[in-house]
Design a protein around this motif. Structure first.
Motif, short mmCIF file in Angstrom:
data_model
loop_
_atom_site.label_atom_id
_atom_site.label_comp_id
_atom_site.label_asym_id
_atom_site.label_seq_id
_atom_site.Cartn_x
_atom_site.Cartn_y
_atom_site.Cartn_z
N LYS A 95 4.29 64.21 37.36
CA LYS A 95 4.53 65.31 38.30
C LYS A 95 3.28 66.21 38.40
O LYS A 95 2.86 66.60 39.49
CB LYS A 95 5.74 66.13 37.80
CG LYS A 95 6.08 67.35 38.65
CD LYS A 95 6.86 66.97 39.89
CE LYS A 95 7.09 68.17 40.79
NZ LYS A 95 7.26 67.76 42.19
N SER A 100 0.60 64.39 40.32
CA SER A 100 0.89 64.42 41.75
C SER A 100 0.54 65.79 42.35
O SER A 100 -0.10 65.87 43.40
CB SER A 100 2.38 64.08 41.96
OG SER A 100 2.71 64.27 43.29
N HIS A 131 -3.19 66.14 42.72
CA HIS A 131 -3.69 65.42 43.90
C HIS A 131 -3.36 66.14 45.19
O HIS A 131 -4.19 66.26 46.08
CB HIS A 131 -3.08 64.01 43.95
CG HIS A 131 -3.64 63.09 42.92
ND1 HIS A 131 -3.05 61.90 42.58
CD2 HIS A 131 -4.75 63.18 42.15
CE1 HIS A 131 -3.76 61.30 41.65
NE2 HIS A 131 -4.80 62.06 41.37
N ARG A 132 -2.15 66.62 45.30
CA ARG A 132 -1.67 67.19 46.56
C ARG A 132 -2.24 68.58 46.87
O ARG A 132 -2.47 68.91 48.03
CB ARG A 132 -0.14 67.27 46.56
CG ARG A 132 0.53 65.91 46.44
CD ARG A 132 2.00 66.11 46.18
NE ARG A 132 2.63 66.74 47.34
CZ ARG A 132 3.11 66.06 48.37
NH1 ARG A 132 3.06 64.74 48.36
NH2 ARG A 132 3.66 66.68 49.37
N GLU A 186 -0.52 58.63 46.89
CA GLU A 186 0.38 59.78 46.93
C GLU A 186 1.17 59.79 48.23
O GLU A 186 0.59 59.66 49.31
CB GLU A 186 -0.48 61.04 46.82
CG GLU A 186 0.10 62.18 46.06
CD GLU A 186 0.41 61.86 44.61
OE1 GLU A 186 1.60 61.83 44.29
OE2 GLU A 186 -0.53 61.64 43.82
N CYS A 191 0.74 62.75 51.52
CA CYS A 191 -0.39 63.55 51.03
C CYS A 191 -1.23 64.09 52.19
O CYS A 191 -1.02 63.76 53.35
CB CYS A 191 -1.23 62.71 50.07
SG CYS A 191 -2.08 63.72 48.86
#
Ligand code: 0WD
Ligand code: CA
Length: 429
Positions: free
Chosen positions: A301, A304, A307-308, A355, A358
């Protein structure tokens, strides 16, 4: 010679390659559908001479959509940014037209155990962020470097600078990330003066409240990023970092770059943390390094979210001036850097490929491009006492309001006088 750095499929544009693409615009009239956030999503076809405010649509009711889908088209032309100069701000925030504050990166251990809390209480001088400097430092740089910028063509007398936009890199970063920004709005004041558009941020009420109500923990965590810089940067090519010194956030080294996004000629400045100390490194901005700290990643989590949200901001900020890498210090809850990793900007879009839902670089750049077109069309009055205030609230269109002789006017007298004086003497000769 500047080498073109490969930026994944999002390469900077070679001046000679021809790139024909369909051009679309995501302007829409707010009144069309009767309410915000619901559009016919008509993509207007191109012509830049098209009048969007014809007919019965009142100028004040128009907006620019921030919906991502409208910006998923070919990556726009973005020219390789060229450094046209740099400046420094010293420990008292005084301007110098040179690179005296530029520091040199010294690669740390992969697991360095830097204590970012060290010195917070007793070796920290914090810049007063209630003082709004607006574009003043960039304007000082412009006046000191007019010869590098002035229009050479005789037919371009009204345009003092030969660029369309002057702003901070940080303001452009906010524009790039707008289609993905669900939490923070922004206000950007724009003034047209001698055919150049100046963009300067205005602090939102929400941002002011947040600044005035920061917790002790938050204040301390803001220090951690600067402390990491101190552990990894030296003042000269041959010296070492001095973790025992004072951290003073008034000090800054800023690059000034020129580039073009589609038909928008941009001049902007951004703070640069340090450079590669290898004398054989490529010239600026390719030798520059952006330093970051971030919470260590322990769960899928967290990865993620990194990355986002984080990589979006890091990519946008460094892609704009052509800074090719970010060095990140991952720290634990107690502010100890447990690992250090380098992220080449050109690889960031690969990292996020897996992802779901994204962000996309092309959406960021196309939104920024369309916003700048929207500004060009809207800000028609060439008058430094007139400010068009553009406003974004999450999940809304960008709208604007017009202000005459207001608190928002931001071009200083000394700048306008000098530009006017030198331009008039130019046109007489
Ligand atoms: O008055 C303000 N609220 C602002 C001042 C907003 C934005 C920038 N600035 C000043 C900065 O102090 C700096 O001199 O403008 C210059 C930098 O402009 P930029 O490069 O266009 O800004 P941005 O890309 O947002 O920030 C670059 C770096 C930051 O690095 P991180 O890694 O945190 O993104 O500039 C520093 C910071 O190191 N910085 C600031 N330093 C002190 N006070 C501030 C600030 N308010 N904002 C950014
Ligand atoms: Ca930084």
């Amino acid at each position: 010679m500047l080498t073109v750095v490969a930026m994944d499929q999002h390469k900077y544009h070679h001046p000679n390659s021809s790139h024909h693409k369909k051009r679309q615009s995501a302007y829409q009239r707010e009144g069309d559908d009767g309410e915000r956030g619901h559009y016919k999503s008509k993509h207007f076809k191109p012509s830049h001479h098209q009048q969007y405010h014809s007919g019965s649509n009142p100028v004040s009711s128009r907006g620019l959509s921030t919906r991502r889908e409208l910006y998923e088209r070919d990556f726009p032309v973005y020219k390789q940014p060229v450094e046209v100069g740099s400046f420094s701000l010293d420990s008292r925030r005084r301007f110098f037209n040179d690179a005296r504050q530029l520091r040199y990166y010294v690669e740390p251990d992969k697991e360095p155990n830097f204590d970012l809390r060290d010195g917070y209480k007793d070796r920290f001088i914090k810049r007063d962020d209630s003082v709004k400097e607006k574009l003043d430092h960039i304007l000082r740089w412009i006046l000191a470097n007019r010869s590098k910028l002035s229009s050479k063509s005789a037919e371009n007398k009204s345009c003092a600078l030969d660029v369309d936009f002057v702003t901070w890199r940080g303001h452009l970063t906010k524009l790039l990330t707008t289609p993905y920004e669900a939490r923070e709005g922004w206000l950007l004041a724009v003034t047209r003066f001698r055919d150049t558009l100046y963009i300067s941020e205005v602090e939102t009420e929400a941002a002011r409240r947040e600044r005035e109500n920061r917790t002790g923990r938050h204040e301390e965590m803001m220090y951690w990023g600067y402390k990491f810089e101190q552990y990894t940067c030296a003042d000269t090519v041959h010296s070492s970092p001095d973790p025992g010194g004072v951290v003073n956030t008034n000090e800054a080294f800023c690059t000034v770059v020129q580039t073009r996004l589609a038909d928008h000629r941009l001049l902007f400045s951004g703070e640069v943390d340090c450079r590669d100390k290898d004398p054989n490194a490529p010239g600026p901005p390719a030798c520059y390094i952006e330093l970051k700290t971030s919470a260590e990643i322990c769960t899928p989590k967290q990865r993620s979210n990194f990355h986002r949200f984080k990589l979006l901001k890091w990519w946008a900020q460094s892609f704009l001036p052509g800074v090719p890498r970010v060095v990140a210090g991952f720290r634990d809850h107690d502010g100890v850097v447990v690992s250090v990793e380098t992220f080449p900007i050109s690889k960031i879009s690969h990292l996020i490929k897996n992802e779901q839902n994204c962000w996309k670089p092309t959406v960021c750049m196309n939104f920024c491009c369309d916003f700048l077109s929207f500004v060009k069309q809207t800000v028609t009055e060439d008058d430094p006492s007139v400010v068009y205030l553009f406003s974004y609230e999450p999940h809304r269109d960008v709208t604007y309001s017009l202000h005459r002789d207001s608190q928002y006017s931001f071009l200083p007298q000394w700048y306008m006088e000098e530009i006017t004086r030198s331009q008039d003497s130019h046109s007489q000769s």
